[in-house]
Design a protein around this motif. Structure first.
Motif, short mmCIF file in Angstrom:
data_model
loop_
_atom_site.label_atom_id
_atom_site.label_comp_id
_atom_site.label_asym_id
_atom_site.label_seq_id
_atom_site.Cartn_x
_atom_site.Cartn_y
_atom_site.Cartn_z
N THR A 3 0.71 -1.07 0.02
CA THR A 3 -0.03 -0.07 0.07
C THR A 3 0.88 1.14 0.06
N ARG A 4 0.42 2.39 -0.61
CA ARG A 4 0.97 3.53 -0.60
C ARG A 4 0.82 4.17 0.70
N PRO A 5 2.18 4.69 1.33
CA PRO A 5 2.11 5.56 2.49
C PRO A 5 1.34 6.85 2.35
N GLU A 6 0.60 7.17 3.47
CA GLU A 6 0.11 8.38 3.38
C GLU A 6 0.99 9.70 3.91
N SER A 7 0.74 10.78 3.09
CA SER A 7 1.77 11.98 3.37
C SER A 7 1.11 12.65 4.62
N PRO A 8 1.82 13.08 5.52
CA PRO A 8 1.36 13.85 6.55
C PRO A 8 1.22 15.50 6.25
N MET A 19 5.98 16.72 -1.25
CA MET A 19 6.63 15.89 -0.25
C MET A 19 7.01 14.80 -0.89
N PHE A 20 8.10 13.99 -0.36
CA PHE A 20 8.75 12.60 -1.16
C PHE A 20 8.85 11.89 0.13
N HIS A 21 8.37 10.54 -0.20
CA HIS A 21 8.58 9.51 0.80
C HIS A 21 10.01 8.92 0.63
N GLN A 22 10.71 8.54 1.79
CA GLN A 22 11.82 7.81 1.91
C GLN A 22 11.79 6.48 2.43
N HIS A 42 7.93 22.26 -10.65
CA HIS A 42 8.97 22.08 -11.42
C HIS A 42 10.03 20.99 -10.71
N ALA A 43 10.23 21.63 -9.17
CA ALA A 43 11.02 20.60 -8.45
C ALA A 43 10.56 19.14 -8.20
N LEU A 44 9.18 18.94 -8.26
CA LEU A 44 8.65 17.79 -8.21
C LEU A 44 9.09 16.97 -9.48
N GLY A 45 9.02 17.48 -10.65
CA GLY A 45 9.47 16.81 -11.77
C GLY A 45 10.68 16.39 -11.94
N GLU A 46 11.66 17.42 -11.62
CA GLU A 46 13.11 17.04 -11.50
C GLU A 46 13.28 16.09 -10.40
N MET A 47 13.01 16.29 -9.22
CA MET A 47 13.16 15.15 -8.41
C MET A 47 12.80 13.80 -8.69
N THR A 48 11.59 13.74 -9.19
CA THR A 48 11.05 12.42 -9.81
C THR A 48 12.01 11.96 -10.78
N GLN A 49 12.34 12.73 -11.69
CA GLN A 49 13.17 12.21 -12.65
C GLN A 49 14.59 11.73 -12.16
N THR A 50 15.13 12.39 -11.29
CA THR A 50 16.53 12.03 -10.50
C THR A 50 16.30 10.77 -10.12
N LEU A 51 15.12 10.62 -9.29
CA LEU A 51 15.07 9.33 -8.10
C LEU A 51 14.76 7.99 -9.25
N ARG A 52 14.00 8.29 -10.45
CA ARG A 52 13.94 7.09 -11.24
C ARG A 52 15.10 7.02 -11.91
N ALA A 53 15.80 7.88 -12.16
CA ALA A 53 17.22 7.57 -12.76
C ALA A 53 18.11 6.80 -12.19
N ARG A 54 17.96 7.06 -10.59
CA ARG A 54 18.69 6.19 -9.73
C ARG A 54 17.98 4.76 -9.35
N GLY A 55 17.02 4.46 -10.24
CA GLY A 55 16.19 3.36 -10.05
C GLY A 55 15.48 3.14 -8.82
N GLU A 56 15.12 4.45 -8.21
CA GLU A 56 14.29 4.20 -7.03
C GLU A 56 13.05 4.44 -7.36
N GLU A 57 12.20 3.89 -6.29
CA GLU A 57 10.50 4.05 -6.49
C GLU A 57 10.26 5.38 -5.84
#
Length: 154
Positions: A3-8, A19-22, A42-57
């Motif tokens: 299940t997807r964790p809920e963001s506070p 907000m990003f889940h670690q 914009h930051a959300l898109g950049e962070m998402t792209q970076t995390l996916r490039a690292r192979g992270e969920e």
């Protein structure tokens, strides 16, 4: 099934927050905050792209103001499958952002020209640079600047 964790809900006065889940620590972290929506997206898109490039969920949440209160909005990642209009940007925001982005494109193109050895531009050259800046998006301007820099390095 995971299940997807809920963001506070973020603390403080309502503003735009990404907000990003670690997963390693099972915590949420605010990655970007602004009174305006565009820079946070914009930051959300950049962070998402970076995390996916690292192979992270990637698990993220977008919080913002709605009727003076905190509201959790669907992230653009989730909106890709369905068309749902989000809240509108403020009237002053697009002007500031558009000016900043135009300035960035101009700076990138001038840097490419400098690397190609073209420092002293005529008024006609300057008008052409301005026309390119207004017509091309940032990715295209960066590509042209790269070509100029590569040509200047030879």
């Amino acid at each position: 099934m995971q299940t997807r964790p809920e963001s506070p809900r973020p603390q403080g006065a309502p503003r735009w927050v990404a907000m990003f889940h670690q997963p390693a620590t099972q915590t949420w972290r605010a990655a970007a905050e602004s009174p305006h929506r565009s820079p946070v997206l914009h930051a959300l898109g950049e962070m998402t792209q970076t995390l996916r490039a690292r192979g992270e969920e990637v698990t993220c949440a977008l919080w913002g103001p709605k009727d003076g209160e905190w509201h959790r909005f669907d992230t653009p990642l989730k909106q890709a499958s369905r068309s749902q209009p989000g809240p509108q940007a403020s009237a002053s925001e697009p002007t500031k952002l558009a000016q900043r982005m135009t300035g960035r494109r101009h700076q990138v193109l001038m840097s490419g020209l400098s690397r190609a050895g073209l420092y002293d531009l005529s008024p006609e050259d300057e008008a052409t640079v301005q026309e390119l800046v207004e017509r091309l998006d940032e990715a295209a301007v960066r590509r042209v600047a790269h070509w100029l820099a590569a040509a200047g390095a030879r």
